[in-house]
Design an enzyme around this catalytic site. Structure first.
Site, PDB file in Angstrom:
ATOM      1  N   HIS A   1       7.020  29.564  23.752  1.00 53.94           N
ATOM      2  CA  HIS A   1       6.940  28.792  22.500  1.00 53.94           C
ATOM      3  C   HIS A   1       8.148  27.884  22.277  1.00 53.94           C
ATOM      4  O   HIS A   1       8.376  27.437  21.166  1.00 53.94           O
ATOM      5  CB  HIS A   1       6.779  29.754  21.317  1.00 53.94           C
ATOM      6  CG  HIS A   1       5.497  30.536  21.356  1.00 53.94           C
ATOM      7  ND1 HIS A   1       5.254  31.662  20.605  1.00 53.94           N
ATOM      8  CD2 HIS A   1       4.359  30.329  22.073  1.00 53.94           C
ATOM      9  CE1 HIS A   1       4.038  32.118  20.854  1.00 53.94           C
ATOM     10  NE2 HIS A   1       3.479  31.343  21.753  1.00 53.94           N
TER      11      HIS A   1
ATOM     12  N   ASN B   1       9.712  34.267  21.835  1.00 55.33           N
ATOM     13  CA  ASN B   1      10.783  34.007  20.867  1.00 55.33           C
ATOM     14  C   ASN B   1      11.464  32.676  21.152  1.00 55.33           C
ATOM     15  O   ASN B   1      11.635  32.292  22.305  1.00 55.33           O
ATOM     16  CB  ASN B   1      11.806  35.144  20.910  1.00 55.33           C
ATOM     17  CG  ASN B   1      11.168  36.473  20.565  1.00 55.33           C
ATOM     18  OD1 ASN B   1      10.076  36.495  19.992  1.00 55.33           O
ATOM     19  ND2 ASN B   1      11.799  37.559  20.928  1.00 55.33           N
TER      20      ASN B   1
ATOM     21  N   ALA C   1      12.619  49.041  19.925  1.00 52.94           N
ATOM     22  CA  ALA C   1      12.929  48.442  21.231  1.00 52.94           C
ATOM     23  C   ALA C   1      14.377  48.735  21.626  1.00 52.94           C
ATOM     24  O   ALA C   1      14.666  49.024  22.794  1.00 52.94           O
ATOM     25  CB  ALA C   1      12.687  46.937  21.171  1.00 52.94           C
TER      26      ALA C   1
END
Ligand code: OAD
Length: 252
Positions: A125, A108, A237
């Site tokens: 990323h 993320n 989650a």
């Protein structure tokens, strides 16, 4: 054994493995931020104006029309700015605080792990709140909303770009090395909210498992790796991550 009994047994097994582990590695994807309001990549609502995100988050799009790409990133920053970490992000801070050797790999770019208080974060990323110079490579945090166009590097005058990995680009080699070093030595790995379709992150769970780790997946739905991992927990989650981490036994 009934399904609820099996789920409870799996949760207890994961809790035990995490309690016993010295080295814990967590890999997160867009699913962990979904309950904070961050759109996932492969969920609904992927269009901005008439463009797909996957068409703008590329080096070719930036070379062709940097202003359009910067407008897209300013829009994304605007969407992310008010969002807050959720219970899953917070539980990972608890886990980090009590684990001797802990690393959090994330795909993320939203910065929500750091906002929650996580420290050992490796961003595979990049981060949307950072910029990088296309000329000299200098990186800096830049939280302006919007970033005025055209943004130029104070050091060398070249154009700045978002410090994120675009489609078709390689991951930073130091970041990758750190990731693989930790994948090779962890005792337990928890893979949370990733669809498992974008490499190299997708195969990191299997890599850790091949090097001896007990690998757990948490996802709303099965992924291509669910059957291969030691345990697959299906659900949100924001509910499951606190359940496997908090000291007190799960209520259900
Ligand atoms: P995806 O959007 O591909 O997948 C999100 C995953 O999260 C899916 O498997 C969902 O089932 C799951 N999910 C959604 N909500 C959830 C919830 N509340 N609790 C648990 N799971 C949930 O996102 P990523 O796997 O992160 O790369 O995508 C990987 C990479 O592809 C991104 O980092 C991005 C993209 O292209 C780059 O930008 C380089």
């Amino acid at each position: 054994m009934s399904r609820p009994d099996q789920v409870a047994k799996n949760i207890e097994l994961v809790r035990e493995k995490i309690r016993q582990a010295r080295r814990v590695l967590v890999l997160t994807g867009a699913g962990i931020s979904a309950e904070s309001g961050v759109p996932t990549f492969r969920g609904a609502g992927g269009l901005w104006r008439e463009y797909r995100a996957t068409d703008l988050a590329t080096p070719e799009a930036f070379a062709r029309n940097p202003q359009l790409v910067w407008e897209f990133y300013n829009y994304r920053r605007q969407v992310l700015a008010p969002l807050k970490p959720n219970a899953a992000h917070m539980a990972l801070v608890t886990l980090e605080n009590r684990t001797p050797d802990f690393v959090l790999l994330t795909q993320n770019i939203d910065g929500l792990h750091q906002a929650a208080g996580s420290r050992a974060v490796v961003e595979l990323h990049g981060n949307i709140w950072w910029v990088r110079c296309c000329g000299c490579g200098r990186k800096s945090e830049d939280r302006r909303l919007p970033i005025p166009y055209p943004p130029y590097c104070e050091a060398c005058g070249a154009m700045l770009r978002p410090d994120v990995v675009w489609f078709g680009e390689s991951l930073d080699s130091h970041v990758l090395q750190t990731a693989y070093d930790n994948l090779e030595r962890c005792d337990v790995m928890v893979v949370i909210g990733t669809s498992g379709v974008v490499q190299p992150a997708a195969s990191m769970g299997l890599y850790a498992q091949q090097h001896g780790a007990f690998v757990v997946e948490i996802n709303l739905e099965p992924t291509p790796y669910s059957r291969a991992f030691n345990v697959s927990l299906l659900g949100k989650a924001g509910e499951l991550v606190p359940q496997i981490i908090e000291e007190s036994p799960p209520s259900s």
